[in-house]
Design a protein around this motif. Sequence first.
Motif, mmCIF file in Angstrom:
data_model
loop_
_atom_site.group_PDB
_atom_site.id
_atom_site.type_symbol
_atom_site.label_atom_id
_atom_site.label_comp_id
_atom_site.label_asym_id
_atom_site.label_seq_id
_atom_site.Cartn_x
_atom_site.Cartn_y
_atom_site.Cartn_z
ATOM 1 N N LEU A 1 0.691 -1.408 -11.984
ATOM 2 C CA LEU A 1 1.379 -2.672 -11.708
ATOM 3 C C LEU A 1 1.923 -3.309 -12.984
ATOM 4 O O LEU A 1 2.604 -4.346 -12.914
ATOM 5 N N GLY A 2 1.618 -2.724 -14.138
ATOM 6 C CA GLY A 2 2.114 -3.244 -15.407
ATOM 7 C C GLY A 2 1.074 -3.939 -16.250
ATOM 8 O O GLY A 2 1.400 -4.479 -17.322
ATOM 9 N N PHE A 3 -0.194 -3.951 -15.816
ATOM 10 C CA PHE A 3 -1.253 -4.602 -16.580
ATOM 11 C C PHE A 3 -1.601 -3.778 -17.821
ATOM 12 O O PHE A 3 -1.679 -2.542 -17.767
ATOM 13 N N SER A 4 -1.813 -4.457 -18.931
ATOM 14 C CA SER A 4 -2.438 -3.842 -20.098
ATOM 15 C C SER A 4 -3.933 -4.127 -20.015
ATOM 16 O O SER A 4 -4.342 -5.184 -19.521
ATOM 17 N N CYS B 1 -9.100 -7.665 -2.814
ATOM 18 C CA CYS B 1 -8.057 -8.474 -2.182
ATOM 19 C C CYS B 1 -7.113 -9.073 -3.209
ATOM 20 O O CYS B 1 -5.898 -9.150 -2.976
ATOM 21 N N PHE B 2 -7.644 -9.504 -4.351
ATOM 22 C CA PHE B 2 -6.764 -10.089 -5.356
ATOM 23 C C PHE B 2 -5.815 -9.037 -5.917
ATOM 24 O O PHE B 2 -4.615 -9.300 -6.110
ATOM 25 N N VAL B 3 -6.324 -7.837 -6.180
ATOM 26 C CA VAL B 3 -5.450 -6.761 -6.661
ATOM 27 C C VAL B 3 -4.362 -6.467 -5.635
ATOM 28 O O VAL B 3 -3.181 -6.303 -5.985
ATOM 29 N N ALA B 4 -4.730 -6.411 -4.356
ATOM 30 C CA ALA B 4 -3.743 -6.162 -3.301
ATOM 31 C C ALA B 4 -2.704 -7.273 -3.256
ATOM 32 O O ALA B 4 -1.500 -7.022 -3.066
ATOM 33 N N PHE C 1 2.751 -9.272 -4.457
ATOM 34 C CA PHE C 1 3.575 -10.249 -5.163
ATOM 35 C C PHE C 1 4.617 -9.531 -6.026
ATOM 36 O O PHE C 1 5.810 -9.876 -6.014
ATOM 37 N N VAL C 2 4.181 -8.535 -6.791
ATOM 38 C CA VAL C 2 5.092 -7.795 -7.661
ATOM 39 C C VAL C 2 6.143 -7.063 -6.839
ATOM 40 O O VAL C 2 7.326 -7.021 -7.203
ATOM 41 N N GLU C 3 5.738 -6.501 -5.720
ATOM 42 C CA GLU C 3 6.681 -5.798 -4.862
ATOM 43 C C GLU C 3 7.744 -6.742 -4.310
ATOM 44 O O GLU C 3 8.924 -6.396 -4.210
ATOM 45 N N ALA C 4 7.310 -7.967 -3.952
ATOM 46 C CA ALA C 4 8.242 -8.917 -3.334
ATOM 47 C C ALA C 4 9.070 -9.686 -4.361
ATOM 48 O O ALA C 4 10.238 -10.010 -4.108
#
Length: 397
Positions: free
Chosen positions: A37-40, A113-116, A121-124
């Motif tokens: 998702l782009g997290f470091s 759930c938070f990761v999902a 959010f990133v997808e939308a």
Amino acid sequence: MTSSDPIENLAALIRCASVTPQDDGALSCLQAMLEPLGFSSDRRVFEDTDTPAIDNLYARLGDSGPHLMFAGHTDVVPPGNEAAWTHPPFDAAIADGRIYGRGAVDMKGGIACFVAAVARFVEAHGQPEGSISLLITGDEEGPAVNGTVKLLEWAAGKGERWDGCIVGEPTNPESLGDMIKIGRRGSLSGRITVNGVQGHVAYPHLADNPLRALTPMLDALMNPQLDAGTDAFPPTNLEVTTVDVGNPALNVIPASARASFNIRFNDTWSGETLRAEIKNRLEKAARDDGLRPGRGPADYALEWVDRVSPVFLTRDEALIGAMRDAVKTVTDREPALSTTGGTSDARFIKDYCPVLEFGLVGDTMHMIDENAGLDDLEGLTQIYLAFLERWFSKTPR
């Protein structure tokens, strides 16, 4: 695996038998969900004297403000008697609309759930106009020495600053949407030791029974009530948790007696003022000779056990309002804003930014057959997503 599915996320986390202080791959599993998702990611191992080394994870998406933190833990309590489980505690079995496993609600479910929600959010919307970080420890169910406290200090030391935080602990007593926790009572523990003179029960004048002194001292701790409560908190509660003389003989007056107590206190008190009140009550009671006629003040010692957990109350309307609106939108419930329950790692986070807690229904946490409803997992994901959309749209940059 797609990280936008909370059930798949949770199943993967449950299958890591991360009983404190073991990680068993749980943080690596979480990293594998976040990095696409782009997290470091930063993994930090902290250790201290007489405590186990703990692996921790700090992951961040974005490099600007506003900055939202999600905090939680992947460690779980032991499963107990595994033979008593309907489904093995680390198999993540799904049956009758529920997923079973240690940590399902406390609190791998909240993390899943938070990761999902972030993935959706990133997808939308693409990456947020700001930053999201996850601060995840493996030490919440243990001594809480080498986890959140040190990870916060490390992150703040390298320049991390946060505008708000959600802790994903299970907060709802019966149904998703019941309750948001906006504060916690403080906790203070102590131990009293009263020294007497051992002797034969038939010759009490030659002895000094410490229980005769301890009895009015314990009464003084509990009466009168410490306070009547405040607008945000229930009354402060003191409970005596142990009384012990270590005496196996029925005809021997013991040499000493010990009692332990715990206080859950509201914002009437600080740790310092509450300690002073307890000392004053004990000093007065030690001079009570109602059960010890003709004797001087009791010989006693008061020891404070562990660190004080401070009371706190969050008043940040942007944070609270965004979560309240998200809950109402998804569940059509008006959540109670509560300060009930025990302590959590939010007591450490409140020194860095406003913090609230919201997660799953907690009625099976720490129990045999701990489980979470599949519908609740989807509902919590939708709530977190709605929160992210509201908070990032309204928080100043």
